[in-house]
Design an enzyme around this catalytic site. Structure first.
Site, PDB file in Angstrom:
ATOM      1  N   GLY A 224       0.871  -1.113   0.082  1.00  0.00           N
ATOM      2  CA  GLY A 224       0.037   0.065  -0.158  1.00  0.00           C
ATOM      3  C   GLY A 224       0.840   1.298   0.041  1.00  0.00           C
ATOM      4  CB  SER A 225       2.972   2.775  -1.349  1.00  0.00           C
ATOM      5  OG  SER A 225       3.110   1.698  -2.508  1.00  0.00           O
ATOM      6  NE  ARG A 226       1.009  10.794  -3.229  1.00  0.00           N
ATOM      7  CZ  ARG A 226       0.794  12.090  -2.530  1.00  0.00           C
ATOM      8  NH1 ARG A 226       0.288  11.902  -1.359  1.00  0.00           N
ATOM      9  NH2 ARG A 226       1.234  12.899  -3.023  1.00  0.00           N
TER      10      ARG A 226
END
Length: 250
Positions: free
Chosen positions: A208-210
């Site tokens: 989970g990240s960007r």
């Protein structure tokens, strides 16, 4: 299918296949399977073993690495990550990517550009891809916090890795992998000096990240806020093109 040329007139062959698993995920998945089998077969603790076995399947799914059909065109910028477009804004490029350098060539400049931020949930594919083809000129890792990657300040405070690509015409494009609330490791698979094609795998961020993309000056986003994009396939911009696009949720 890898390397096969496909087009919009039916050329090529397409069929659904099981996606491969990235090497980073195989060890975690196999460890989870081994632990679950210990509880199931040796200890006979089914109440623990079966949930662990399902967790193993989830680990393999998280690290899936499907093939993508990458649109070809020197002016096209493709999404570097799967996920939801959560921010589109005019910002200054990261300081590390702004200035020209004798060794690493042109930077992104010191004037505001359009930044497109793509948030990856734990259900998205987490393999990141090059938005354009060219040479990796800068690869800068910066330790930091693990704030919610959805926040605007995550671009400046979270653990992150900046990548600058010099495209075939000599102009630069930059993007940043940002660790999130759960993500604890950015794993690159390229290094400075490597040549990459548009849509080529450049690394992953675990759990989970960007990813932020800094579009070249005079280029506007072709995706909308709230839109789901696919790494290596969705065209998020075309260099030198500016046009207001509007969408309606339904």
């Amino acid at each position: 299918m890898a390397g096969e040329l496909m087009d919009n007139r039916g050329r090529g062959e397409a069929a659904w296949t099981w996606p491969s698993i990235h090497p980073e995920g195989r060890k975690f998945g196999l460890i989870a399977v081994a632990v679950s089998l210990v509880f199931l077969l040796l200890l006979d603790w089914e109440i623990v073993g079966w949930p662990l076995l399902m967790l193993s399947a989830g680990v393999f799914a998280f690290f899936r690495d499907p093939e993508r059909v990458v649109p070809q065109g020197d002016s096209l910028i493709v999404a570097p990550a799967d996920g939801l477009v959560t921010l589109i804004s005019e910002v200054l490029p990261p300081v590390e990517l702004q200035h020209d350098d004798v060794l690493s060539g042109r930077g992104l400049g010191t004037e505001p550009v359009t930044r497109v931020s793509i948030f990856m949930s734990v259900f998205d594919v987490h393999i990141n891809r090059a938005p354009m083809g060219g040479t990796i000129k800068r690869l800068i890792y910066i330790p930091g916090k693990f704030l919610n990657a959805d926040l605007d300040k995550a671009s400046e405070e979270n653990e992150r890795q900046h990548i600058l690509i010099e495209t075939g015409n000599g102009s630069p494009i930059g993007f940043t992998q940002i660790a999130g609330l759960v993500a604890r490791r950015i794993v690159p698979c390229v290094k400075t000096g490597d040549m990459v094609a548009a849509g080529q795998r450049v690394g992953l961020i675990r759990f989970g990240s960007r990813v932020d993309v800094y579009l070249p000056k005079g280029t506007e986003s072709k995706v909308l806020l709230g839109q789901k994009v696919i790494a290596g396939e969705t065209v998020i911009a075309e260099t030198g093109k500016q046009a207001l696009l509007e969408g309606v949720t339904q």
